[in-house]
Design a protein around this motif. Structure first.
Motif, short mmCIF file in Angstrom:
data_model
loop_
_atom_site.label_atom_id
_atom_site.label_comp_id
_atom_site.label_asym_id
_atom_site.label_seq_id
_atom_site.Cartn_x
_atom_site.Cartn_y
_atom_site.Cartn_z
N GLN A 86 47.79 74.63 -25.28
CA GLN A 86 48.57 75.26 -26.34
C GLN A 86 48.20 76.73 -26.55
O GLN A 86 48.93 77.46 -27.19
CB GLN A 86 48.41 74.49 -27.66
CG GLN A 86 47.07 74.67 -28.35
CD GLN A 86 45.93 73.81 -27.78
OE1 GLN A 86 46.13 73.03 -26.88
NE2 GLN A 86 44.74 73.99 -28.33
N SER A 87 47.07 77.15 -26.02
CA SER A 87 46.59 78.51 -26.26
C SER A 87 46.77 79.44 -25.07
O SER A 87 46.15 80.48 -25.00
CB SER A 87 45.11 78.45 -26.64
OG SER A 87 44.94 77.68 -27.80
N VAL A 88 47.64 79.06 -24.13
CA VAL A 88 47.89 79.89 -22.95
C VAL A 88 49.29 80.49 -23.03
O VAL A 88 50.26 79.78 -23.27
CB VAL A 88 47.74 79.07 -21.65
CG1 VAL A 88 48.08 79.91 -20.43
CG2 VAL A 88 46.32 78.53 -21.53
N LEU A 89 49.36 81.79 -22.86
CA LEU A 89 50.61 82.53 -22.89
C LEU A 89 50.87 83.03 -21.47
O LEU A 89 50.08 83.79 -20.92
CB LEU A 89 50.49 83.70 -23.86
CG LEU A 89 51.73 84.53 -24.13
CD1 LEU A 89 52.86 83.67 -24.69
CD2 LEU A 89 51.39 85.65 -25.10
N ALA A 129 56.93 82.09 -42.00
CA ALA A 129 55.63 81.67 -41.49
C ALA A 129 54.89 82.84 -40.87
O ALA A 129 53.69 83.01 -41.06
CB ALA A 129 55.78 80.55 -40.47
N HIS A 130 55.61 83.69 -40.12
CA HIS A 130 54.96 84.85 -39.52
C HIS A 130 54.48 85.81 -40.59
O HIS A 130 53.40 86.36 -40.50
CB HIS A 130 55.89 85.57 -38.55
CG HIS A 130 55.32 86.88 -38.09
ND1 HIS A 130 54.25 86.93 -37.23
CD2 HIS A 130 55.60 88.14 -38.42
CE1 HIS A 130 53.93 88.19 -37.04
NE2 HIS A 130 54.73 88.94 -37.75
N LEU A 151 54.17 96.39 -33.85
CA LEU A 151 55.55 96.27 -34.36
C LEU A 151 55.70 95.02 -35.22
O LEU A 151 56.50 95.00 -36.16
CB LEU A 151 56.55 96.22 -33.21
CG LEU A 151 56.81 97.52 -32.47
CD1 LEU A 151 57.67 97.28 -31.23
CD2 LEU A 151 57.47 98.54 -33.39
N LEU A 152 54.93 94.00 -34.91
CA LEU A 152 54.95 92.75 -35.67
C LEU A 152 54.01 92.82 -36.89
O LEU A 152 53.77 91.82 -37.55
CB LEU A 152 54.55 91.58 -34.76
CG LEU A 152 55.56 91.27 -33.65
CD1 LEU A 152 54.97 90.29 -32.64
CD2 LEU A 152 56.85 90.72 -34.25
N ASN A 153 53.47 94.01 -37.14
CA ASN A 153 52.63 94.31 -38.31
C ASN A 153 51.22 93.72 -38.23
O ASN A 153 50.59 93.46 -39.25
CB ASN A 153 53.31 93.89 -39.62
CG ASN A 153 52.75 94.68 -40.79
OD1 ASN A 153 52.40 95.84 -40.66
ND2 ASN A 153 52.64 94.03 -41.93
N LEU A 191 58.86 89.57 -26.97
CA LEU A 191 58.38 89.76 -28.33
C LEU A 191 58.36 88.45 -29.11
O LEU A 191 57.38 88.12 -29.77
CB LEU A 191 59.26 90.80 -29.05
CG LEU A 191 58.85 91.19 -30.44
CD1 LEU A 191 58.98 92.68 -30.63
CD2 LEU A 191 59.68 90.47 -31.48
N GLU A 192 59.43 87.67 -29.02
CA GLU A 192 59.52 86.42 -29.77
C GLU A 192 58.46 85.42 -29.30
O GLU A 192 57.85 84.72 -30.11
CB GLU A 192 60.92 85.80 -29.66
CG GLU A 192 62.00 86.58 -30.37
CD GLU A 192 62.51 87.77 -29.56
OE1 GLU A 192 62.29 87.84 -28.32
OE2 GLU A 192 63.14 88.66 -30.17
N THR A 193 58.24 85.35 -28.00
CA THR A 193 57.25 84.43 -27.45
C THR A 193 55.85 84.83 -27.89
O THR A 193 55.04 83.98 -28.29
CB THR A 193 57.34 84.39 -25.91
OG1 THR A 193 58.68 84.03 -25.55
CG2 THR A 193 56.36 83.41 -25.32
N LEU A 194 55.54 86.12 -27.84
CA LEU A 194 54.24 86.61 -28.28
C LEU A 194 54.05 86.33 -29.77
O LEU A 194 53.00 85.83 -30.19
CB LEU A 194 54.10 88.10 -28.00
CG LEU A 194 52.80 88.76 -28.48
CD1 LEU A 194 51.58 88.11 -27.84
CD2 LEU A 194 52.83 90.26 -28.18
N ASN A 195 55.05 86.63 -30.57
CA ASN A 195 54.98 86.39 -32.01
C ASN A 195 54.71 84.92 -32.31
O ASN A 195 53.84 84.58 -33.11
CB ASN A 195 56.29 86.85 -32.66
CG ASN A 195 56.23 86.81 -34.17
OD1 ASN A 195 55.18 86.97 -34.78
ND2 ASN A 195 57.37 86.59 -34.78
#
Length: 137
Positions: free
Chosen positions: A110-113, A3-4, A38-40, A119-123
């Protein structure tokens, strides 16, 4: 991870998904940008809301990622101004200190980080926001 790969375009050869990171703390901004690269993802950076709006007027990214607490124009004000330019732009708000109810008003829960994040959470957050499609909700 499939999916990513679809989200950032690396699996199908299309141009990379572009994220505009608007964050006043240079270390935080550079850290987020580095992880996104890094996640392209293709990344552009702005140090405040005014700079972010100038970047939007130059070229519209696929996703906005903005800090909530910034001097001058805060994240909610920046998002409102950005949505005047493009009402359907997906938005992710990063925050570590603000009242969560206030932060969620302009973008939805749902749009708040929440900072700090890994890294996984951001991705996952970026992928989820892009998957929701235009409008960020």
């Amino acid at each position: 991870m499939a999916a990513h790969e679809q989200t950032n375009g690396s699996a199908n050869g299309h141009s990379r998904t572009e994220v505009l990171v608007v964050e006043d703390d240079i270390a935080v901004r550079q850290g987020i940008a580095e992880v996104l690269r890094l996640l392209n993802f293709s990344v552009r950076e702005a140090c405040d809301g005014e700079s972010g709006l100038r970047e939007l007027q130059c070229r519209m990214p696929d996703l906005l990622m903005a800090d909530y607490l910034m001097p001058g124009m805060n994240g909610a004000q920046f998002i409102a101004a950005a949505r005047q330019i493009n009402p359907k732009i997906p938005v992710l708000v990063a925050t570590g200190r603000a009242d969560m109810a206030e932060v969620e008003k302009p973008v939805g829960v749902q749009s708040v980080l929440k900072k700090p994040f890994d890294l996984e959470t951001l991705n996952a957050a970026v992928g989820n926001e892009l998957a929701r499609g235009p409008s960020g909700r």
